[in-house]
Design an enzyme around this catalytic site. Structure first.
Site, PDB file in Angstrom:
ATOM      1  N   ASP A 166     -14.443   0.829 -15.308  1.00 24.22           N
ATOM      2  CA  ASP A 166     -13.746   0.356 -14.110  1.00 24.22           C
ATOM      3  C   ASP A 166     -12.376  -0.224 -14.482  1.00 24.22           C
ATOM      4  OD1 ASP A 166     -16.165   0.957 -12.645  1.00 24.22           O
ATOM      5  OD2 ASP A 166     -16.995  -0.786 -13.662  1.00 24.22           O
TER       6      ASP A 166
ATOM      7  N   HIS B  63     -20.995  -3.595 -11.479  1.00 24.85           N
ATOM      8  CA  HIS B  63     -20.518  -2.207 -11.568  1.00 24.85           C
ATOM      9  C   HIS B  63     -21.094  -1.465 -10.358  1.00 24.85           C
ATOM     10  CE1 HIS B  63     -19.390   1.692 -13.068  1.00 24.85           C
ATOM     11  NE2 HIS B  63     -20.640   2.098 -13.052  1.00 24.85           N
TER      12      HIS B  63
HETATM   13  P1  NAD Z   1     -28.250  12.312 -17.909  1.00 25.63           P
HETATM   14  O1  NAD Z   1     -29.326  12.560 -16.918  1.00 25.63           O
HETATM   15  O2  NAD Z   1     -27.364  13.436 -18.316  1.00 25.63           O
HETATM   16  O3  NAD Z   1     -28.892  11.742 -19.238  1.00 25.63           O
HETATM   17  C1  NAD Z   1     -29.798  10.675 -19.228  1.00 25.63           C
HETATM   18  C2  NAD Z   1     -30.708  10.882 -20.413  1.00 25.63           C
HETATM   19  O4  NAD Z   1     -31.545   9.740 -20.505  1.00 25.63           O
HETATM   20  C3  NAD Z   1     -31.632  12.116 -20.263  1.00 25.63           C
HETATM   21  O5  NAD Z   1     -31.501  12.948 -21.406  1.00 25.63           O
HETATM   22  C4  NAD Z   1     -33.031  11.509 -20.163  1.00 25.63           C
HETATM   23  O6  NAD Z   1     -34.028  12.313 -20.785  1.00 25.63           O
HETATM   24  C5  NAD Z   1     -32.815  10.192 -20.916  1.00 25.63           C
HETATM   25  N1  NAD Z   1     -33.823   9.170 -20.615  1.00 25.63           N
HETATM   26  C6  NAD Z   1     -34.449   8.920 -19.445  1.00 25.63           C
HETATM   27  N2  NAD Z   1     -35.341   7.932 -19.601  1.00 25.63           N
HETATM   28  C7  NAD Z   1     -35.244   7.525 -20.888  1.00 25.63           C
HETATM   29  C8  NAD Z   1     -35.923   6.550 -21.647  1.00 25.63           C
HETATM   30  N3  NAD Z   1     -36.870   5.786 -21.120  1.00 25.63           N
HETATM   31  N4  NAD Z   1     -35.609   6.419 -22.946  1.00 25.63           N
HETATM   32  C9  NAD Z   1     -34.648   7.191 -23.508  1.00 25.63           C
HETATM   33  N5  NAD Z   1     -33.983   8.154 -22.840  1.00 25.63           N
HETATM   34  C10 NAD Z   1     -34.275   8.311 -21.548  1.00 25.63           C
HETATM   35  O7  NAD Z   1     -27.397  11.075 -17.374  1.00 25.63           O
HETATM   36  P2  NAD Z   1     -25.959  10.583 -17.880  1.00 25.63           P
HETATM   37  O8  NAD Z   1     -24.922  11.275 -17.090  1.00 25.63           O
HETATM   38  O9  NAD Z   1     -25.906  10.624 -19.360  1.00 25.63           O
HETATM   39  O10 NAD Z   1     -25.984   9.070 -17.355  1.00 25.63           O
HETATM   40  C11 NAD Z   1     -26.863   8.116 -17.905  1.00 25.63           C
HETATM   41  C12 NAD Z   1     -26.798   6.822 -17.112  1.00 25.63           C
HETATM   42  O11 NAD Z   1     -25.503   6.233 -17.216  1.00 25.63           O
HETATM   43  C13 NAD Z   1     -27.054   6.981 -15.609  1.00 25.63           C
HETATM   44  O12 NAD Z   1     -27.876   5.920 -15.138  1.00 25.63           O
HETATM   45  C14 NAD Z   1     -25.652   6.888 -15.014  1.00 25.63           C
HETATM   46  O13 NAD Z   1     -25.676   6.485 -13.664  1.00 25.63           O
HETATM   47  C15 NAD Z   1     -25.056   5.838 -15.920  1.00 25.63           C
HETATM   48  N6  NAD Z   1     -23.590   5.733 -15.936  1.00 25.63           N
HETATM   49  C16 NAD Z   1     -23.049   4.479 -16.009  1.00 25.63           C
HETATM   50  C17 NAD Z   1     -21.676   4.308 -16.073  1.00 25.63           C
HETATM   51  C18 NAD Z   1     -21.073   2.932 -16.160  1.00 25.63           C
HETATM   52  O14 NAD Z   1     -19.842   2.809 -16.056  1.00 25.63           O
HETATM   53  N7  NAD Z   1     -21.833   1.856 -16.359  1.00 25.63           N
HETATM   54  C19 NAD Z   1     -20.845   5.436 -16.065  1.00 25.63           C
HETATM   55  C20 NAD Z   1     -21.417   6.703 -15.985  1.00 25.63           C
HETATM   56  C21 NAD Z   1     -22.799   6.844 -15.917  1.00 25.63           C
HETATM   57  C1  LMR Z   2     -19.528   5.772 -12.602  1.00 24.06           C
HETATM   58  O1  LMR Z   2     -18.960   4.744 -12.218  1.00 24.06           O
HETATM   59  O2  LMR Z   2     -18.897   6.837 -12.776  1.00 24.06           O
HETATM   60  C2  LMR Z   2     -20.986   5.732 -12.917  1.00 24.06           C
HETATM   61  O3  LMR Z   2     -21.531   4.476 -12.660  1.00 24.06           O
HETATM   62  C3  LMR Z   2     -21.751   6.827 -12.269  1.00 24.06           C
HETATM   63  C4  LMR Z   2     -21.943   6.596 -10.789  1.00 24.06           C
HETATM   64  O4  LMR Z   2     -23.085   6.692 -10.327  1.00 24.06           O
HETATM   65  O5  LMR Z   2     -20.954   6.344 -10.098  1.00 24.06           O
END
Ligand code: NAD
Ligand code: LMR
Length: 329
Positions: A159, A187
């Protein structure tokens, strides 16, 4: 060469994992002189996929990569870990808010909190990315008996980076000219990118960008809704930019890249009551970091009435999320 830093990455076969692991292995998180050992955690059905990622990491022939372990057992994956990147969790899809993920994702963090307490190194530091990140970090911290709470942080750096880019574009300056950008709170769409205290080329943002309506309107909503805009455009949530922000977060905190003098970065950290954020919440704050694992919340910033009201809104949301997961704390 020094002893390798042991880094646990959860969700290693996912989108963010794929963008993140190669950055860590190449030295961008811990610097060019620090070897790393990657400890990858995935759920059992994704183990084959993560084996494939490990093959690609080997094929990168990274001089700093001291080894790779793979497991579907959280205690094994956190064994001796110095840093934990808690990425593994379900992402939201179109039409969802991040808080809608709480019931599914929250329980992941109870087990991982316990595993961290049971097997991580005594200097463990945790950065939570899986959404809703602030409250998931709170769940992990609450379940990690004996681990100091201040080791649990959540990522609002994406962010901050988004806000800096928007301000730089509007001002016609390079993004490096934007400093002192705090993101307060959750967030989520209630987050507060603080233009009162940010600077462009060392001058207050409000002097450089005099269009107050833009700052309070389009700027704020663009940053707050950027995650949704990316999901709408890409069909899946941000991944490479999230991985990049995580590299920044950890590098500044404990990867040998301290916050430059006079500047600060945004991290969601357990509140000590500063700025009226109740203790017991993990909230975005401006912090200074020493690059060696220490951080301090920046004190004494003045918030305008506008920002103060927005801050109260995001605090209220964090409190609601906390109440919704009381049984996991
Ligand atoms: P994704 O679905 O591509 O990958 C998630 C992975 O986590 C999968 O491979 C899944 O098998 C694994 N997983 C699920 N449960 C698990 C567990 N108990 N232990 C270990 N691994 C596990 O998703 P992504 O695009 O990589 O996003 C992951 C997370 O990050 C999501 O919750 C997304 O919303 C979040 N995210 C946060 C931010 C932020 O700024 N904070 C930014 C982008 C995404
Ligand atoms: C983001 O800010 O890109 C992540 O938290 C993914 C989402 O769900 O917006």
């Amino acid at each position: 060469m020094s002893t390798p830093v042991r880094v646990t990455v959860t969700g290693a076969a996912g989108q963010i994992g794929y963008a993140l692991l190669f950055r860590i292995a190449s030295g961008q998180m811990f610097g060019p002189d620090t070897p790393v050992r990657l400890q990858l955690l995935e759920i059992t059905p994704a183990l084959e996929a993560v084996e494939g990622v490990a093959m690609e990491l080997e094929d990168g022939a990274f001089p700093l990569l001291a080894g790779i372990d793979i497991s579907d057992d959280a205690e094994k994956a956190f064994d001796g870990a110095n840093v934990g990147c808690l990425v593994g969790a379900k992402p939201r899809g179109p039409g969802m808010e991040r808080a809608d993920l709480l019931k599914d994702n929250g329980k992941i963090f109870t087990g991982q909190g316990r595993a961290i307490a049971a097997s991580a190194a005594s200097d463990i530091k945790i950065a939570v990315v899986g959404n809703p990140a602030n409250t998931n970090a709170l769940i992990a911290a609450s379940n990690a008996d004996g681990v100091p709470t201040d080791r649990f942080t959540a990522m609002v750096r994406l962010d901050e980076n988004r806000a800096k880019s928007q301000l730089a574009k509007k001002a016609g300056e390079p993004v490096s000219a934007v400093t002192n950008l705090a993101v307060w709170g959750n967030h989520s769409p209630t987050m507060v990118p603080d233009f009162d205290n940010a600077q462009i080329t060392g001058r207050p943002v409000t002097e450089v960008i005099t269009d107050k309506d833009w700052l309070e309107g389009e700027f704020l909503t663009t940053v707050q809704q950027r995650g949704k805009a990316i999901i709408d455009a890409r069909g899946s949530s941000s991944a490479a930019s999230a991985a990049s922000a995580l590299v920044d977060h950890v590098a500044n905190w404990c990867g040998g890249r301290p916050t430059p003098d006079g500047d600060w970065v945004s991290m969601a950290v357990p509140s000590d009551g500063s700025y009226g954020v109740p203790e017991g919440l993990i909230s975005g704050f401006p912090v200074t970091t020493d690059g060696q694992g220490g951080y301090e919340i920046v004190q004494g910033l003045e918030l305008s009435e506008f920002t103060q009201n927005k801050l109260q809104g995001t605090i209220d949301e964090l409190q609601q999320e906390k109440s919704a997961v009381e049984d996991m704390l």
